[in-house]
Design an enzyme around this catalytic site. Structure first.
Site, PDB file in Angstrom:
ATOM      1  N   GLU A 330      32.577  40.827  34.056  1.00 51.21           N
ATOM      2  CA  GLU A 330      31.113  40.767  34.075  1.00 51.21           C
ATOM      3  C   GLU A 330      30.460  41.776  35.009  1.00 51.21           C
ATOM      4  O   GLU A 330      29.442  41.492  35.623  1.00 51.21           O
ATOM      5  CB  GLU A 330      30.650  39.343  34.471  1.00 51.21           C
ATOM      6  CG  GLU A 330      31.060  38.296  33.465  1.00 51.21           C
ATOM      7  CD  GLU A 330      30.572  36.912  33.849  1.00 51.21           C
ATOM      8  OE1 GLU A 330      30.283  36.128  32.947  1.00 51.21           O
ATOM      9  OE2 GLU A 330      30.491  36.615  35.062  1.00 51.21           O
ATOM     10  N   ASN A 331      31.035  42.946  35.103  1.00 51.45           N
ATOM     11  CA  ASN A 331      30.334  43.998  35.831  1.00 51.45           C
ATOM     12  C   ASN A 331      29.595  44.842  34.818  1.00 51.45           C
ATOM     13  O   ASN A 331      30.206  45.573  34.045  1.00 51.45           O
ATOM     14  CB  ASN A 331      31.322  44.860  36.616  1.00 51.45           C
ATOM     15  CG  ASN A 331      30.634  46.096  37.190  1.00 51.45           C
ATOM     16  OD1 ASN A 331      29.485  46.039  37.616  1.00 51.45           O
ATOM     17  ND2 ASN A 331      31.331  47.216  37.151  1.00 51.45           N
TER      18      ASN A 331
END
Lengths: 718, 718
Positions: A330-331
């Site tokens: 989730e970057n």
């Protein structure tokens, strides 16, 4: 690395062991007793009933044969304590010296791995006769697994406690069977971790995946970079001594402790103390919200790797496990997009996008981990053509990515399907298989699938509620990962899960007892009857809708009705079964009728009684729509019941009006939703279609009505 | 030393504050609301209702005026957490900067004693208006006391949470208000001690009397004499770091920690490692039984005093409290009688008996304690003409010894009357006063009475059950020691106790939630209804009969029905009240009739349903007589009810037969006894004496029937 041997497992006997005759014959009094129904979870790889039963009395004792050590003796001691607690027998506390007369003989060959690892042999065999129980295992860890099975075999009747005669040959299907506990979003005290490790051992899980850093908190003491924990944790962190204490506690139970430090995203709390490592200038404060946040480490500067080398090196020495989890999920790279230096770096190096930049970062991290003697594991986003083959892929978005990784030659573990924070019922998790029946993997490729992990993400759990979010559902996942693939009977799973859930309480787990406590606090009264009735048929909204519907921060109290309510309502499951049985009894409509009526009347009166309760408890105001709907849906159900019982078909107008009411009641309030609506719809539709129902077979119209009633909000039936 | 100021206390308003008009007038909606009933425990020294109410919303905040420190801020933080937990409001976590707009202003003058002591000023005043609450205290400890009162004032209604307008001026009647926890017989983990310290703070207790050594265990690490804890504790001891952790935790809550090392008797565990200190040659092993044992330190040898000098010196440095408790109780001197050297010593010194020998020992110990800067306190056996006046007498056999000591000029504290391990109801403890109304002490002498302590002796408590033995009854004792002597309304005490008991759960106390857990384990089922019904009207036998009737060792599991059952049955109390109301309603016999019938029918069906439950659970076999008697006494009660309701007098033969049945049922089984027998006897006698009852006044015949029904097994009515 030990690979999966599932294909070699032989289920000698299907689980539901009901060989009644020999058990009856062996009953000491000669009286007929009910057949023994085993409550083993996970189901062993192979077992066979034997004649006889082994009485458990105050003279019960244990002899150790061959290898012994502190870990084995401690494990036997814990077993004895639980056995005594359950039977209220004062048992001898010293080991038996005579192997021949001991009730239980434990025979090990060796200690097993010094540091718990994937290579551990966890197999054991257990034979119970009317004279003795004999537990044989190559390693102490195998013996510990067998001791849990031994305790699960305990039964009682008028003649006392006993173990039924049995032969068990057991080993796990997968070598990696984990539970992730996210202490980043909410810190969990030591005793919470310890009792959950005890619970894990009970169902033969063997990896605590300790998610130690998040945007919302950095939870481990760093002596080398102390601003990480002093500025990033609100003072809620584990000292290194405490980390060692947890590792030792886990090892004592044959459980690995794998730390996760989630980078480059999910790192706001790191940057509070070290803003210079971020991709934007800062300053940073500890995140209090839930969601995906922008802060990310700067992957283009050498100081970042120096910093991580220092930190990961310190952690590599602290955590003995072979693996270190670097997160990587989730970057979205929004900070990277806006940082000119990072953009220049990418251009210079020919890095075409953020995914590639993260792959570059991962390779640098991999080298650091290798230098410190660790294998890398990360969430599936780390999968990239440049990723070396000794990295492990942790699949969270679907089993497909696990299969994809396996085909490419990567080892992997599955968490998709095991997200217990999403509030789905155990039945759904239970049927998610790391290697589904329709897998396209070859046997060789399938060996790359090491197992899986249940994930207890920590946005909405407190020390008071976390147990009820993990247990008992995680026991079903534990069975999926240990037992043969063929063990898939959901109804039998639920039957055993209820027993195991109760036994977990012996270990101090609070999933059951904190339910009443939270309801008492909410009602501000001892008399929680009506509130309990409501709470028993609502569930927290699924997936991540809670935050949308009822936003809170990480500093909010988790003591609302949604926190007391639990996933996987047993009442709703039983109600659905009763409704089905009742409708299948057309045109008589007698089966389970009085149960149904009793239940609906209880809902009706609870709905009415809740008004004054809510008046006194402002914390329950948000639940007022639920209380009103409770009475409404009960009345609808009772009316449908009356139509059916009196063979008086309802009109379509009536039906539509009732369905509209049910649709209205199906809307969540206080981020809670009724999970009995589908069953009520069935009753209403059936009431209006009496002639049709009476003229078809139960199976046919049940199918038809089920289709009409719409997708089940209640747990899927097996 | 601060002396008792009870005579100066002014109760401006009796407790049951029912000034309804102003509260109603202030209701924001203008709607009529029920009058606020306060749930303060202990009752403050003085209070007065004020008009208005202070709404508690998500914008609630606290400002600190004047003095502040970490302890005060931590106390406010804990209060905020509990307030948030109860209201489910997300409250600001930082302090308010503007005193004028803050919801609560806390104003202290100074920190208070560095080491919590008898000299602490614990007074505070609290004023709540519709604008603000203002807590003023000379010390942080006083402010902490006031914060507990603040939390107890929280109320809720349709308009939200609020505090009623009030003015409180409060200070304790006695400066020494303690709870003894015996960790010698059974070790209690750190979290048990911590949550009990939290509970103590809630009801304004201020001394943890930590009974650290017993025949059955030596529980504190000694670095100088390590065989004490390594050989005397089964590995269950507190490290010195843990001791410091408990002391700091207690200090944070304004609580003293006074250690007790019980000598010269009660010392078997000391002698396991150091047999040469004993009065008989040894060897010694850790005692596993309950009772009074012979081992005693040898008071005649210098090495004993050298040993104790070393040990007590080490402990004096570890425990900062001014007092050290040396026990001194229950040494019967049998080892001394048999030891020729000791006999020779006594002859030589002219010591005429064992009591005198112990007095000699005590004087030697006193000098050691004085050398290490400690004041001595011991159980009343230490009272002896030679005892110096600065020793404190701890009375356990009766208030008379306390008075005797006071007359002789000794300070003293009372525990007689507060032995919570004896299983008596809160009402009895509540009415035991350290300075009874009929005291013969002069006002000057009475100043020597410093207070009292509830004693949780540890023979039959485990971490799972200890909370239910301490709470909620100890809250009634806490009130006795804090509140004015005139606060003695037992009925009102029970009303408030129920509320406080529930609030204790916020702190993690398990007295309520472990009840269901233990019943589930015993029933081996979720469905504990019938077992719960039985458990709700039986109590553990009183005094020390448990051990006689149902012997166990210190290594036995404490998970039987007697461990689940609790003292002070609320059900029995309500049943007794219902029976009295019903009988006072002669000749109509309508009042509470349906409640009584409903209750008796429930008992009857529970009694019948328990058979199969017990069949499945051998651990419950011992309770079978209780289950049978449950049905019997219910039937007796129902039959009596029928006679009374139909105005059909029973025969004396019937009466006698029923009374015989009740006598039979009154006999304990499984060391449990029904506490509803007296009420049932009343019903039976009434049924047979209908004409007499109908011809006298309710008061007259109730008195008569009560006399006939015999001494109450149920809690005494106020």
């Amino acid at each position: 690395m030990k690979t999966v041997k599932y294909s070699k497992l032989v289920l000698i006997l299907t689980y539901a062991l009901t060989i009644t005759t020999p058990l009856k014959a062996q009953s000491p009094s000669g009286a007929a007793t009910a057949p023994a129904q085993l409550n083993l979870m996970p189901v062993p790889a192979a077992m066979q009933a034997q004649p006889g039963r082994l009485p458990i009395t105050a003279s019960f004792n244990v002899a150790i044969k061959s290898y012994t050590d502190d870990r084995l003796r401690a494990g036997i001691g814990r077993m004895l304590n639980r056995l005594a607690g359950r039977t209220v027998l004062t048992l001898p506390t010293s080991l038996a010296t005579d192997e021949n007369t001991a009730t239980l003989v434990v025979q090990c060959e060796r200690a097993g791995e010094t540091i718990p690892s994937l290579n551990e042999n966890e197999g054991y065999s257990l034979e119970v006769t009317d004279k003795q129980a004999r537990l044989v295992a190559p390693t102490v860890v195998g013996a510990l697994r067998g001791l849990e099975t031994f305790l699960q075999l305990l039964q009682g009747d008028r003649n006392g406690y006993y173990l039924p005669g049995i032969k068990i040959q057991d080993q796990p299907r997968f070598p990696w069977r984990g539970l992730l506990i996210d202490v980043g979003r909410h810190y969990e005290p030591m005793e919470v971790l310890k009792r959950n490790l005890d619970a894990m051992a009970t169902v033969k899980l063997n990896v605590l995946h300790w998610h130690l850093s998040e945007d919302q908190g950095f939870r481990v003491e760093s002596k080398k970079l102390p601003k990480l924990h002093t500025l990033g944790s609100d003072g809620l962190f584990y000292t290194q001594d405490q980390v060692r204490e947890i590792i030792a506690y886990a090892r004592d139970r044959g459980i690995r402790v794998m730390p996760e430090f989630d980078i480059p995203g999910h790192s706001t709390s790191w940057l509070v103390g070290y803003p210079e490592m971020g991709s934007a200038p800062g300053p940073y404060t500890i995140e209090r919200g839930a969601g995906i946040f922008e802060p990310a480490l700067d992957p283009t500067r050498e100081q970042t790797y120096k910093f991580l080398d220092t930190f990961l090196g310190e952690m590599a020495a602290l955590f003995p496990d072979a693996y270190m989890h670097i997160g990587g999920d989730e970057n979205e790279g929004k900070q990277w997009d806006r940082n000119p230096q990072i953009q220049a770096f990418m251009k210079e190096k020919g890095i075409k996008d953020n995914h590639a930049l993260q792959a570059y970062f991962n390779q640098r991290i991999l080298k650091i981990l290798q230098k410190h003697g660790k294998k890398m594991i990360g969430w599936e986003e780390i999968l990239h053509p440049d990723l070396p083959k000794d990295a492990v892929i942790h699949s969270w978005r679907g089993a497909a990515s696990l299969a994809e990784a396996a085909k490419k030659g990567y080892n992997g573990i599955l968490s998709a399907g095991y997200y217990i924070d999403l509030m789905f019922p155990a039945s759904q998790h239970y049927l998610a298989d790391p290697i589904p029946l329709d897998t396209t993997l070859t046997a060789e490729e399938a060996k790359h699938v090491l197992g899986g992990e249940a994930t207890m993400w920590g946005e909405w759990v407190s020390p008071e509620t976390i147990d009820s979010r993990i247990w008992p559902r995680t026991a079903a996942i534990a069975e999926r990962l240990w037992s043969p693939r063929t063990v898939t009977d959901v109804e039998d799973m639920y039957r055993r899960l209820a027993v195991i859930s109760r036994q977990l309480e012996e270990l101090g787990l609070t999933h059951e007892k904190n339910y009443g406590m939270l309801l008492r606090r909410l009602a501000a009264s001892e008399n929680t009857g009506p509130l309990r009735t409501l709470a028993s048929i609502v569930e927290p909204v699924k997936q991540y809708r809670r935050y949308q519907m009822r936003p809170q921060t990480m500093l909010s109290p988790l003591s609302g009705l949604i926190d007391a309510a639990r996933p996987d309502s047993e009442t709703a499951r039983l109600f659905a079964a009763n409704v089905d049985a009742f409708l299948s009894d057309a045109p008589r409509f007698a089966l389970d009728r009085s149960d149904l009526e009793h239940t609906l009347v209880e809902w009706q009166s609870a709905g009415r009684a809740l008004g004054p309760v809510i008046d006194r408890s402002p914390a329950l105001q948000e639940a007022r729509p639920l209380a009103n709907n409770l009475a409404t849906i009960a009345e609808t159900g009772l009316a449908a019941l009356a139509h059916l019982s009196s063979n008086d078909a309802a009109t379509t107008e009536w039906r539509d009006a009732q369905l509209t009411k049910l649709d209205e009641a199906a809307k969540p309030a206080a981020a809670l939703e009724f999970v009995v609506i589908t069953s009520l719809r069935k009753l209403v539709i059936a009431a209006a279609e009496l002639p049709q129902l009476n003229s078809t077979t139960p199976a046919e119209w049940n199918k038809r009505v089920t289709t009409m009633a719409g997708p089940s909000v209640a747990p899927a039936k097996p």
